[in-house]
Design a protein around this motif. Structure first.
Motif, PDB file in Angstrom:
ATOM      1  N   HIS A  33       0.841  -1.187   0.000  1.00  0.00           N
ATOM      2  CA  HIS A  33       0.000   0.000   0.000  1.00  0.00           C
ATOM      3  C   HIS A  33       0.887   1.252   0.000  1.00  0.00           C
ATOM      4  O   HIS A  33       1.868   1.325   0.747  1.00  0.00           O
ATOM      5  CB  HIS A  33      -0.870  -0.025   1.265  1.00  0.00           C
ATOM      6  CG  HIS A  33      -2.027   0.906   1.250  1.00  0.00           C
ATOM      7  ND1 HIS A  33      -1.891   2.279   1.190  1.00  0.00           N
ATOM      8  CD2 HIS A  33      -3.371   0.671   1.329  1.00  0.00           C
ATOM      9  CE1 HIS A  33      -3.094   2.847   1.217  1.00  0.00           C
ATOM     10  NE2 HIS A  33      -3.995   1.894   1.295  1.00  0.00           N
ATOM     11  N   HIS A  68      -0.031   1.029  -7.248  1.00  0.00           N
ATOM     12  CA  HIS A  68      -0.382   0.071  -6.203  1.00  0.00           C
ATOM     13  C   HIS A  68      -1.757   0.390  -5.636  1.00  0.00           C
ATOM     14  O   HIS A  68      -2.192   1.551  -5.581  1.00  0.00           O
ATOM     15  CB  HIS A  68       0.652   0.113  -5.071  1.00  0.00           C
ATOM     16  CG  HIS A  68       1.969  -0.501  -5.419  1.00  0.00           C
ATOM     17  ND1 HIS A  68       2.877  -0.912  -4.477  1.00  0.00           N
ATOM     18  CD2 HIS A  68       2.535  -0.792  -6.619  1.00  0.00           C
ATOM     19  CE1 HIS A  68       3.945  -1.417  -5.067  1.00  0.00           C
ATOM     20  NE2 HIS A  68       3.764  -1.342  -6.368  1.00  0.00           N
ATOM     21  N   PHE A  69      -2.445  -0.635  -5.163  1.00  0.00           N
ATOM     22  CA  PHE A  69      -3.756  -0.475  -4.542  1.00  0.00           C
ATOM     23  C   PHE A  69      -3.645   0.417  -3.308  1.00  0.00           C
ATOM     24  O   PHE A  69      -2.770   0.224  -2.472  1.00  0.00           O
ATOM     25  CB  PHE A  69      -4.293  -1.841  -4.136  1.00  0.00           C
ATOM     26  CG  PHE A  69      -5.513  -1.801  -3.256  1.00  0.00           C
ATOM     27  CD1 PHE A  69      -6.764  -1.537  -3.794  1.00  0.00           C
ATOM     28  CD2 PHE A  69      -5.408  -2.024  -1.889  1.00  0.00           C
ATOM     29  CE1 PHE A  69      -7.894  -1.513  -2.979  1.00  0.00           C
ATOM     30  CE2 PHE A  69      -6.530  -2.004  -1.066  1.00  0.00           C
ATOM     31  CZ  PHE A  69      -7.777  -1.739  -1.615  1.00  0.00           C
ATOM     32  N   ALA A  76     -11.666 -10.118  -7.350  1.00  0.00           N
ATOM     33  CA  ALA A  76     -11.313  -8.733  -7.678  1.00  0.00           C
ATOM     34  C   ALA A  76     -11.840  -7.742  -6.654  1.00  0.00           C
ATOM     35  O   ALA A  76     -11.300  -6.643  -6.511  1.00  0.00           O
ATOM     36  CB  ALA A  76     -11.843  -8.386  -9.076  1.00  0.00           C
ATOM     37  N   TYR A 116     -11.419  -7.688  -3.635  1.00  0.00           N
ATOM     38  CA  TYR A 116     -10.381  -7.367  -2.654  1.00  0.00           C
ATOM     39  C   TYR A 116      -9.485  -6.228  -3.133  1.00  0.00           C
ATOM     40  O   TYR A 116      -8.803  -5.589  -2.320  1.00  0.00           O
ATOM     41  CB  TYR A 116      -9.536  -8.608  -2.353  1.00  0.00           C
ATOM     42  CG  TYR A 116     -10.223  -9.571  -1.412  1.00  0.00           C
ATOM     43  CD1 TYR A 116      -9.918  -9.588  -0.056  1.00  0.00           C
ATOM     44  CD2 TYR A 116     -11.194 -10.458  -1.878  1.00  0.00           C
ATOM     45  CE1 TYR A 116     -10.559 -10.465   0.814  1.00  0.00           C
ATOM     46  CE2 TYR A 116     -11.836 -11.340  -1.013  1.00  0.00           C
ATOM     47  CZ  TYR A 116     -11.513 -11.323   0.327  1.00  0.00           C
ATOM     48  OH  TYR A 116     -12.159 -12.180   1.191  1.00  0.00           O
ATOM     49  N   TRP A 117      -9.491  -5.998  -4.419  1.00  0.00           N
ATOM     50  CA  TRP A 117      -8.707  -4.895  -4.978  1.00  0.00           C
ATOM     51  C   TRP A 117      -9.601  -3.714  -5.360  1.00  0.00           C
ATOM     52  O   TRP A 117      -9.196  -2.843  -6.112  1.00  0.00           O
ATOM     53  CB  TRP A 117      -7.906  -5.370  -6.183  1.00  0.00           C
ATOM     54  CG  TRP A 117      -6.944  -6.469  -5.853  1.00  0.00           C
ATOM     55  CD1 TRP A 117      -7.018  -7.767  -6.218  1.00  0.00           C
ATOM     56  CD2 TRP A 117      -5.750  -6.352  -5.062  1.00  0.00           C
ATOM     57  NE1 TRP A 117      -5.949  -8.476  -5.713  1.00  0.00           N
ATOM     58  CE2 TRP A 117      -5.148  -7.633  -5.000  1.00  0.00           C
ATOM     59  CE3 TRP A 117      -5.124  -5.282  -4.397  1.00  0.00           C
ATOM     60  CZ2 TRP A 117      -3.970  -7.875  -4.304  1.00  0.00           C
ATOM     61  CZ3 TRP A 117      -3.944  -5.534  -3.703  1.00  0.00           C
ATOM     62  CH2 TRP A 117      -3.376  -6.813  -3.665  1.00  0.00           C
ATOM     63  N   VAL A 177     -13.037  -3.246   2.600  1.00  0.00           N
ATOM     64  CA  VAL A 177     -12.053  -3.055   1.539  1.00  0.00           C
ATOM     65  C   VAL A 177     -11.877  -1.572   1.226  1.00  0.00           C
ATOM     66  O   VAL A 177     -10.745  -1.106   1.017  1.00  0.00           O
ATOM     67  CB  VAL A 177     -12.452  -3.846   0.277  1.00  0.00           C
ATOM     68  CG1 VAL A 177     -11.526  -3.507  -0.886  1.00  0.00           C
ATOM     69  CG2 VAL A 177     -12.412  -5.344   0.562  1.00  0.00           C
ATOM     70  N   GLY A 224      -8.342   0.395   1.552  1.00  0.00           N
ATOM     71  CA  GLY A 224      -7.730   1.156   0.473  1.00  0.00           C
ATOM     72  C   GLY A 224      -7.430   2.588   0.863  1.00  0.00           C
ATOM     73  O   GLY A 224      -6.394   3.147   0.483  1.00  0.00           O
ATOM     74  N   GLN A 242      -2.567 -16.453  -1.728  1.00  0.00           N
ATOM     75  CA  GLN A 242      -3.009 -15.175  -2.283  1.00  0.00           C
ATOM     76  C   GLN A 242      -3.624 -14.288  -1.204  1.00  0.00           C
ATOM     77  O   GLN A 242      -3.450 -13.058  -1.220  1.00  0.00           O
ATOM     78  CB  GLN A 242      -4.008 -15.416  -3.413  1.00  0.00           C
ATOM     79  CG  GLN A 242      -3.401 -16.117  -4.620  1.00  0.00           C
ATOM     80  CD  GLN A 242      -4.365 -16.191  -5.795  1.00  0.00           C
ATOM     81  OE1 GLN A 242      -5.144 -15.281  -6.037  1.00  0.00           O
ATOM     82  NE2 GLN A 242      -4.312 -17.295  -6.526  1.00  0.00           N
ATOM     83  N   TRP A 281      -2.149 -10.630   0.015  1.00  0.00           N
ATOM     84  CA  TRP A 281      -3.017  -9.448   0.051  1.00  0.00           C
ATOM     85  C   TRP A 281      -2.900  -8.745   1.402  1.00  0.00           C
ATOM     86  O   TRP A 281      -2.679  -7.531   1.459  1.00  0.00           O
ATOM     87  CB  TRP A 281      -4.464  -9.852  -0.217  1.00  0.00           C
ATOM     88  CG  TRP A 281      -5.403  -8.681  -0.274  1.00  0.00           C
ATOM     89  CD1 TRP A 281      -5.570  -7.816  -1.320  1.00  0.00           C
ATOM     90  CD2 TRP A 281      -6.313  -8.235   0.749  1.00  0.00           C
ATOM     91  NE1 TRP A 281      -6.520  -6.855  -1.017  1.00  0.00           N
ATOM     92  CE2 TRP A 281      -6.989  -7.096   0.247  1.00  0.00           C
ATOM     93  CE3 TRP A 281      -6.604  -8.689   2.030  1.00  0.00           C
ATOM     94  CZ2 TRP A 281      -7.945  -6.407   0.998  1.00  0.00           C
ATOM     95  CZ3 TRP A 281      -7.557  -8.004   2.785  1.00  0.00           C
ATOM     96  CH2 TRP A 281      -8.217  -6.879   2.268  1.00  0.00           C
ATOM     97  N   VAL A 301      -1.533  -4.819   1.936  1.00  0.00           N
ATOM     98  CA  VAL A 301      -2.461  -3.695   2.054  1.00  0.00           C
ATOM     99  C   VAL A 301      -2.497  -3.022   3.421  1.00  0.00           C
ATOM    100  O   VAL A 301      -3.069  -1.937   3.541  1.00  0.00           O
ATOM    101  CB  VAL A 301      -3.897  -4.110   1.672  1.00  0.00           C
ATOM    102  CG1 VAL A 301      -3.938  -4.627   0.241  1.00  0.00           C
ATOM    103  CG2 VAL A 301      -4.473  -5.144   2.649  1.00  0.00           C
TER     104      VAL A 301
END
Length: 507
Positions: free
Chosen positions: A44, A213-214, A334, A336-337, A350, A354, A381, A385, A389
């Protein structure tokens, strides 16, 4: 002879063991901003900015204390890995030896161990329990339950103890710390620190290098010095700790902080120490400022859980983050992003992640983690994540929380059963469900809460593993009492939902 003293971005403590072993008159501190550390997972932007800004200010602090610091900024010439930068500085200062505090992840330990330099590892003694202490405690035990380790730590430190007896007569007040969310929150969250010119320079650099980046980089409000982190600690103790216990598991729409401390980013990069935080909370109880259930619950998270998961990470070895005991293989959805979803709880968690690089432990465990586990997502995965993040996520603390506690991918080393629930738990501990497009009370059919469908689907998929678990027998008996037609409908609707998720459709 000059030696290099490596200080990493999560080792920003004046009492660091590598610094204590070094000689300021002859040795050179090496600190480096390198692309490898920002991109091995897509961290992040706020997390990267926090670490880089705090590193720069810590380097200045060391220089003010008489250390020579060879500091490489990301936009300066140099290597793009920690080992590469050490080799460059070794040539510059004619040094062949490195003093290093053992990193908090196997990836860097391995890189340093096989570097073409002589690296002297010094134990990271910023923890209350050493790795050897934990190994000794764990030896010969069939189950490594945190509660018993926590009691040992209480006795070792004397925190909330009267001789050998816990203050109040009980070790654990968790049963008092599960209140549903209140109607309103009178705490406005952690203090927000206005970026100075140096932090703004870091923000511009992070925006240029990691802008894809997210996560949102600005507004940036984290503390970047020890003094600011201490101010954040004092703010929490004064304004939030008294009600922390009651509502530590609660979740509320558009209330991101509730009564949580938001101190873990500062603790995990070294600006605060675990004992000073625990002692400040204990004093608040002794002074009558905060009730025992709040103080004990808060201290348990640090003295118990944080120390325990670090012990598990190093005890279990390098393969721990890649374990997949349930053999789950679904790709991380997706949503999660940031892809849109009609599930309000996931949308809230989420979106907040972010924007703030933060979500509290129940949002992580019982919303994003619960959904990933129920949906059968590949735990590697999920692990990557969480590591990417959250501003407080470093592998020694994140991997056991994710792989073990959240995803049961370690097969039960940390948790005695999977942390799965239907929508009922989220409804009980939050006000999310009232604003959701799905109906939490509805079990099947149009508008049924996906957590309700996926919960039974998960139990059915993994029956062979879990039906003999004494803590899960009631769930399987409930499933078996349903008529066959109802069970078939649940499994068909769960399958249809997962098919939509796999196709990238909005769910």
């Amino acid at each position: 002879m000059t030696r290099l003293v490596l200080v990493l971005g999560d080792q920003l403590s004046e009492g660091l063991s590598a610094l204590k072993a070094a000689d300021p008159a002859h040795d050179v501190v090496v600190m480096a901003e390198v692309m490898d550390e920002g991109t091995y997972v897509p961290h992040h932007p706020k997390k990267i900015a926090l670490v880089l800004a705090a590193m720069r200010k810590f380097a200045q602090r060391l220089e003010g204390q008489g250390w020579r610091v060879a500091y490489r900024r990301l936009d300066e010439d140099g290597a793009e890995s920690i080992v590469g930068e050490l080799l460059r500085r070794a040539e510059e200062f004619d040094a062949s030896e490195v003093l290093a505090t053992t990193p908090g992840e196997w990836r860097l330990i391995h890189a340093l161990k096989y570097a073409p330099l002589k690296v002297h590892f010094h134990a990271d003694d910023r923890f209350i329990a050493s790795r050897e202490d934990f190994t000794e405690w764990a030896e010969g035990k069939k189950q490594l339950r945190m509660e018993y380790f926590y009691r040992l730590m209480r006795k070792k430190t004397g925190l909330l103890m009267e001789g050998d007896t816990p203050v109040g007569g009980k070790w654990n007040y968790d049963s008092e710390n599960r209140k549903a969310p209140p109607k309103t929150i009178d705490h406005k969250g952690p203090p927000r620190f206005e970026p100075d010119a140096e932090v703004e320079e870091v923000l511009d650099l992070v925006e240029a290098r990691f802008g894809t980046h997210f996560g949102d980089l600005r507004p940036f409000w984290f503390a970047t010095t020890r003094e600011e982190a201490q101010e954040a600690l004092a703010h929490f103790i004064t304004h939030a700790l008294p009600q922390f216990g009651d509502y530590q598991d609660a979740m509320m729409t558009d209330e991101r902080w509730l009564y949580h401390s938001i101190l873990s980013p500062y603790l995990n990069i070294g600006l605060l120490t675990p004992l000073e935080i625990c002692e400040a909370a204990e004093v608040a109880h002794q002074d009558g400022h905060a009730p025992l259930n709040a103080v004990e619950g808060f201290i348990r998270q640090i003295l118990g859980w944080r120390e325990y998961v670090r012990g598990i990470y190093f005890l279990e070895g390098e393969d721990y983050p890649t374990r997949n005991a349930l053999e789950q293989t679904r790709a991380l959805p997706a949503l999660y992003w940031g892809a849109e979803t009609d599930m309000h709880c996931l949308s809230q968690a989420v979106e907040q992640t972010g924007q703030e690089a933060y979500a509290h432990h129940i949002q992580r465990l019982m919303v994003t983690g619960n959904f990933a586990l129920l949906a059968g997502v590949d735990p590697a995965q999920v692990h990557e994540w969480y590591l990417a993040v959250y501003a407080d996520a470093f592998e020694w603390v994140e991997a056991p929380n994710t792989v073990g506690m959240s995803q049961f991918a370690d097969g039960g080393i940390i948790a005695s059963k999977p942390y799965v629930s239907s929508g009922a738990y989220i409804d009980r501990m939050s006000n999310y469900c009232g604003s959701c497009a799905y109906k939490v009370k509805q079990k099947t059919g149009e508008g049924a809460c996906p957590f309700n469908l996926l919960y039974w689907d998960f139990l059915n998929r993994h029956r062979a593993r879990f039906e003999g678990n004494p803590r899960m027998g009631n769930m399987y008996r409930t499933w078996d009492r349903m008529d066959e037609e109802k069970r078939d409908v649940i499994l068909q609707e769960a399958s249809a939902f997962l098919a939509k998720l796999d196709a990238g459709e909005r769910v």
